[in-house]
Motif scaffolding. Structure first.
Motif, PDB file in Angstrom:
ATOM      1  N   PRO A 131      99.708  39.035  18.688  1.00  0.00           N
ATOM      2  CA  PRO A 131      98.814  40.159  19.302  1.00  0.00           C
ATOM      3  C   PRO A 131      99.781  40.728  20.594  1.00  0.00           C
ATOM      4  O   PRO A 131      99.460  41.861  21.038  1.00  0.00           O
ATOM      5  CB  PRO A 131      97.579  39.788  19.898  1.00  0.00           C
ATOM      6  N   ALA A 132     100.772  39.947  21.276  1.00  0.00           N
ATOM      7  CA  ALA A 132     101.637  40.546  22.163  1.00  0.00           C
ATOM      8  C   ALA A 132     102.566  41.310  21.958  1.00  0.00           C
ATOM      9  O   ALA A 132     102.979  42.437  22.476  1.00  0.00           O
ATOM     10  CB  ALA A 132     101.912  39.313  23.347  1.00  0.00           C
ATOM     11  N   CYS A 133     103.501  40.899  20.940  1.00  0.00           N
ATOM     12  CA  CYS A 133     104.963  41.551  20.619  1.00  0.00           C
ATOM     13  C   CYS A 133     104.525  41.999  19.193  1.00  0.00           C
ATOM     14  O   CYS A 133     105.659  42.849  18.919  1.00  0.00           O
ATOM     15  CB  CYS A 133     105.899  40.778  20.834  1.00  0.00           C
ATOM     16  N   GLY A 134     103.742  41.852  18.583  1.00  0.00           N
ATOM     17  CA  GLY A 134     103.663  42.320  17.082  1.00  0.00           C
ATOM     18  C   GLY A 134     104.484  41.755  16.276  1.00  0.00           C
ATOM     19  O   GLY A 134     104.066  41.962  14.879  1.00  0.00           O
ATOM     20  N   GLU A 135     105.213  40.498  16.195  1.00  0.00           N
ATOM     21  CA  GLU A 135     105.969  39.760  15.363  1.00  0.00           C
ATOM     22  C   GLU A 135     105.106  39.181  14.262  1.00  0.00           C
ATOM     23  O   GLU A 135     104.023  38.719  14.732  1.00  0.00           O
ATOM     24  CB  GLU A 135     106.944  38.863  16.036  1.00  0.00           C
ATOM     25  N   VAL A 136     105.306  39.001  13.272  1.00  0.00           N
ATOM     26  CA  VAL A 136     104.839  38.666  12.138  1.00  0.00           C
ATOM     27  C   VAL A 136     105.477  37.512  11.400  1.00  0.00           C
ATOM     28  O   VAL A 136     106.710  37.452  11.492  1.00  0.00           O
ATOM     29  CB  VAL A 136     104.433  39.620  10.915  1.00  0.00           C
ATOM     30  N   PHE A 137     104.543  36.366  11.124  1.00  0.00           N
ATOM     31  CA  PHE A 137     105.400  34.991  10.652  1.00  0.00           C
ATOM     32  C   PHE A 137     104.906  34.621   9.256  1.00  0.00           C
ATOM     33  O   PHE A 137     103.501  34.728   9.132  1.00  0.00           O
ATOM     34  CB  PHE A 137     105.200  33.910  11.831  1.00  0.00           C
ATOM     35  N   VAL A 175     101.795  29.588  18.334  1.00  0.00           N
ATOM     36  CA  VAL A 175     102.581  30.045  19.140  1.00  0.00           C
ATOM     37  C   VAL A 175     103.636  31.227  18.755  1.00  0.00           C
ATOM     38  O   VAL A 175     104.215  30.782  17.721  1.00  0.00           O
ATOM     39  CB  VAL A 175     103.124  28.865  20.083  1.00  0.00           C
ATOM     40  N   CYS A 176     103.777  32.135  19.182  1.00  0.00           N
ATOM     41  CA  CYS A 176     104.664  33.366  18.757  1.00  0.00           C
ATOM     42  C   CYS A 176     106.135  32.656  19.021  1.00  0.00           C
ATOM     43  O   CYS A 176     106.436  32.393  20.077  1.00  0.00           O
ATOM     44  CB  CYS A 176     104.513  34.641  19.229  1.00  0.00           C
ATOM     45  N   ALA A 177     107.022  32.698  17.808  1.00  0.00           N
ATOM     46  CA  ALA A 177     108.470  32.211  18.007  1.00  0.00           C
ATOM     47  C   ALA A 177     109.233  33.195  18.651  1.00  0.00           C
ATOM     48  O   ALA A 177     110.223  32.723  19.069  1.00  0.00           O
ATOM     49  CB  ALA A 177     108.833  31.768  16.659  1.00  0.00           C
ATOM     50  N   LYS A 178     108.720  34.239  18.807  1.00  0.00           N
ATOM     51  CA  LYS A 178     109.735  35.629  19.480  1.00  0.00           C
ATOM     52  C   LYS A 178     109.490  35.447  20.860  1.00  0.00           C
ATOM     53  O   LYS A 178     110.371  35.462  21.680  1.00  0.00           O
ATOM     54  CB  LYS A 178     109.499  36.834  18.709  1.00  0.00           C
ATOM     55  N   CYS A 179     108.090  35.543  21.420  1.00  0.00           N
ATOM     56  CA  CYS A 179     107.740  36.003  22.814  1.00  0.00           C
ATOM     57  C   CYS A 179     107.081  34.823  23.433  1.00  0.00           C
ATOM     58  O   CYS A 179     106.706  34.620  24.518  1.00  0.00           O
ATOM     59  CB  CYS A 179     106.871  37.071  23.028  1.00  0.00           C
ATOM     60  N   LEU A 180     106.811  33.799  22.842  1.00  0.00           N
ATOM     61  CA  LEU A 180     106.113  32.464  23.200  1.00  0.00           C
ATOM     62  C   LEU A 180     104.767  32.614  23.530  1.00  0.00           C
ATOM     63  O   LEU A 180     104.060  31.907  24.251  1.00  0.00           O
ATOM     64  CB  LEU A 180     106.971  31.696  24.180  1.00  0.00           C
ATOM     65  N   HIS A 181     104.075  33.859  23.230  1.00  0.00           N
ATOM     66  CA  HIS A 181     102.721  34.032  23.652  1.00  0.00           C
ATOM     67  C   HIS A 181     101.752  32.986  22.656  1.00  0.00           C
ATOM     68  O   HIS A 181     102.011  32.711  21.504  1.00  0.00           O
ATOM     69  CB  HIS A 181     102.114  35.105  23.170  1.00  0.00           C
ATOM     70  N   GLU A 182     100.901  32.422  23.337  1.00  0.00           N
ATOM     71  CA  GLU A 182     100.036  31.207  22.616  1.00  0.00           C
ATOM     72  C   GLU A 182      98.666  32.108  22.037  1.00  0.00           C
ATOM     73  O   GLU A 182      97.992  32.888  22.879  1.00  0.00           O
ATOM     74  CB  GLU A 182      99.668  30.231  23.719  1.00  0.00           C
ATOM     75  N   GLY A 183      98.462  31.853  20.781  1.00  0.00           N
ATOM     76  CA  GLY A 183      97.341  32.675  20.249  1.00  0.00           C
ATOM     77  C   GLY A 183      97.552  33.739  19.371  1.00  0.00           C
ATOM     78  O   GLY A 183      97.470  34.975  19.814  1.00  0.00           O
ATOM     79  N   THR A 184      98.160  33.557  18.063  1.00  0.00           N
ATOM     80  CA  THR A 184      98.357  34.332  17.097  1.00  0.00           C
ATOM     81  C   THR A 184      97.097  34.935  16.446  1.00  0.00           C
ATOM     82  O   THR A 184      96.215  34.121  16.565  1.00  0.00           O
ATOM     83  CB  THR A 184      99.431  34.170  16.219  1.00  0.00           C
ATOM     84  N   GLU A 185      97.090  35.860  15.681  1.00  0.00           N
ATOM     85  CA  GLU A 185      95.927  36.380  14.959  1.00  0.00           C
ATOM     86  C   GLU A 185      96.519  35.997  13.313  1.00  0.00           C
ATOM     87  O   GLU A 185      97.471  36.316  12.822  1.00  0.00           O
ATOM     88  CB  GLU A 185      95.758  37.882  14.953  1.00  0.00           C
ATOM     89  N   ASP A 186      95.390  35.738  12.408  1.00  0.00           N
ATOM     90  CA  ASP A 186      95.483  35.496  11.207  1.00  0.00           C
ATOM     91  C   ASP A 186      95.943  36.947  10.260  1.00  0.00           C
ATOM     92  O   ASP A 186      95.281  37.751  10.792  1.00  0.00           O
ATOM     93  CB  ASP A 186      94.368  34.807  10.372  1.00  0.00           C
ATOM     94  N   THR A 187      96.726  36.894   9.492  1.00  0.00           N
ATOM     95  CA  THR A 187      96.814  38.001   8.738  1.00  0.00           C
ATOM     96  C   THR A 187      97.361  37.480   7.201  1.00  0.00           C
ATOM     97  O   THR A 187      97.970  36.516   7.151  1.00  0.00           O
ATOM     98  CB  THR A 187      97.939  39.214   9.285  1.00  0.00           C
ATOM     99  N   GLU A 188      97.022  38.706   6.441  1.00  0.00           N
ATOM    100  CA  GLU A 188      97.272  38.374   5.131  1.00  0.00           C
ATOM    101  C   GLU A 188      98.558  39.317   4.566  1.00  0.00           C
ATOM    102  O   GLU A 188      98.683  40.392   5.085  1.00  0.00           O
ATOM    103  CB  GLU A 188      96.364  38.535   3.880  1.00  0.00           C
TER     104      GLU A 188
END
Lengths: 391, 147
Positions: free
Chosen positions: B29-35, B41-54
């Protein structure tokens, strides 16, 4: 920001290895014992001289290193286990060298062993069959890299095969190599071998192996004292990194890893040593799948991006070339058991720097580079030099 | 008879056998990167707490190869060889997957779409399935019928 390590006053006291191969009948502790005793004899030492040991293997089982070390005696020395997939042996070397360089040990042993034949006994291989990446053959990951290069650069299967033939023919000259061909291997023969994953044939992929290797590092003055008259080989520098995130990063089945990892690791190691690729006389790289070697010519700085094929055409990385690669046959021919692989690289690099690599000696070898990647997720580059090395 | 994934947490199997499976990803939710696969934890900006997406059901082949050995060394799947690819999804992730189709069906840059392959049956008679990709626009293969 990670940095390379520069070693001060650290020399190679002894080296030893057993010839790699399918050694089903030999218990793993005996493989370790035989390699370690060769290194102790070479150093003129016993376990009483060793202050600390770093032991690496990748097969399952805890405490195998402690158990193997008992083969040499029980002296109370600290033993640390190291596991970094294919890079394990070089990381054991790095930690042993740092133990001496830092002053915490006068003499440190790096020991590596593995038995692929034990790992496959239960029918398992690579990822378990209930894991998401289980259906994908390890060779396929490297084949994907090769196919992309062929698409982008017009690299041909013949060019990959030429490198493979070079390593097979080097292997034939090395007494400790697994694959020792009784005839000169040609690129045509490599291409005609059974296809595994396009464009890689069986002769472009490393064999399964059992084996052990050992390197003893010590304070330079101790090595001079024990082995007067022998050319001194120093451990110069080391770098070890894991992946950095880039878009398109693959998280499932990361056997290859981003190529930028090797480039960055090499740069850190050169900087720590105060040397550059132009100072390196002979190099060892992760050639488990032969297209890797072509990539590493570029990523280790021996030519510009896209010019690896030119080195192949010139024969620059073979006998008499400007930068011979994998003079013991590499992972492809010398073999790749896992834990001992990096220490076998150091074994060969030290023979070259001592001028003892009979039949494959690189003339005026002064600096050797040893590189491995592990599980696509770590890379390590290490430099050694003899007293003839450029300042 | 139910369909079960080879490993939980990587893809959702639809109830409708004709529907496509969905890869389970995370969006920062912070940088928009999708994994892919899911991570906290976001591997790009290290923000903790990603959102589930399909993730999207189709993508582009970045590179591919064809393995000339049976999958799992003959034990599990009735195929003599199979394709493997890295597929770039529109959201960003590069996914490694087996392919459905013959040796000459694939090319770098080709559009492919996801379906399921049956690998084996478990002790309870369930179909153990994994995702795979096939050339886009192909009539849907029955699970296991490809290659």
């Amino acid at each position: 920001m990670t940095r390379g390590l520069r070693f001060d006053g650290v020399a190679v006291a002894g080296i030893g290895m057993v010839r790699f191969g399918m050694l089903q009948e030999t218990p793993i502790a005996h493989l370790a014992r035989d390699a370690g005793l060769l290194a102790l004899h070479d150093a003129g030492m016993t376990l009483a001289d060793i202050d600390e040991a770093f032991v690496g293997y990748i097969q399952p089982g805890s405490m195998l290193g402690i158990k193997a070390m008992k083969e040499f005696g029980l002296t109370g020395l600290p033993v640390t286990h190291i596991e970094n997939a294919s890079a394990t042996g070089l990381v054991a070397f790095r930690d042993a060298a740092w133990a001496v360089s830092s002053g915490r040990a006068d003499v440190a042993m790096a020991l590596g062993f593995d038995k692929f034949t034990d790992m496959t006994r239960g029918g398992g291989r690579g990822a378990g069959r209930d894991q998401i990446d289980a259906p994908i053959l390890p060779a396929a990951y490297f084949a994907l890299w090769a196919q992309r290069r062929m698409h982008e650069r017009g690299t041909t299967a013949e060019q990959f095969a030429t490198i493979a033939a070079k390593n097979w023919n080097y292997g034939a000259t090395c007494p400790t190599a697994h694959r020792r061909s009784d005839h000169v291997v040609t690129a045509e023969e490599v291409l005609a071998a059974r296809m595994v994953a396009e464009p890689l044939t069986t002769m472009m992929c490393c064999p399964p192996d059992d084996g052990a290797a050992c390197v003893i590092l010590a304070r330079e003055d101790l090595v001079r004292e024990r082995q007067p008259g022998r050319p001194l080989v120093r451990a110069l520098a080391s770098a070890l990194t894991s992946e950095t995130y880039t878009p398109g990063h693959t998280f499932v089945g990361p056997v290859v890893g981003p190529s930028a990892m090797t480039r960055a690791t090499a740069e850190q190691c050169y900087e720590a040593a105060g040397l550059g690729p132009e100072d390196v006389s002979v190099a060892y790289c992760h050639d488990a799948f032969v297209n890797e070697e072509l990539e590493y010519y570029e990523l280790l700085g021996f030519c510009a991006e896209g010019e690896g094929e030119k080195l192949v055409a010139e024969g620059a990385t073979g006998p008499g070339g400007s930068i011979p690669f994998n003079t013991d046959g590499g992972l492809l021919a010398r073999g790749h058991p896992g834990g001992p692989t990096g220490l076998a690289m150091i074994h060969e690099a030290v023979l070259q720097l001592r001028g003892e690599a009979e039949g494959r000696q690189v003339e005026n070898a002064r600096v050797a580079l040893a590189h491995l990647v592990g599980g696509g997720s770590v890379a390590t580059v290490n430099l050694l030099g003899n007293e003839g090395r450029a300042p | 008879m139910a369909r079960v994934p080879i490993e939980e947490g990587f893809f959702r199997i639809p109830d409708d056998p004709a529907a496509q499976p969905r890869l389970l990803g995370s969006r920062c939710p912070a940088c928009g990167e999708v994994f892919f696969p899911r991570r906290l934890v976001c591997a790009k900006c290290l923000h903790e707490g990603t959102e589930d997406t399909e993730l999207s059901t189709s993508g582009t082949i970045y590179t591919w190869t064809y393995c000339h050995v049976p999958m799992f060394g003959k034990k599990d799947a009735d195929v003599s060889g199979y394709g493997v690819a890295q597929i770039d999804l529109p959201e960003g992730p590069r996914v490694q997957s087996i392919l459905s189709g013959a040796r000459d069906d694939f090319a770098i840059g080709m559009q492919v779409e996801i379906d399921l392959e049956t690998l084996r049956h478990d002790a309870d008679g369930n179909e153990v399935v994994i995702y795979r990709f096939r050339p886009a626009g192909d009539a849907a293969h029955g699970a296991g019928a490809g290659s």
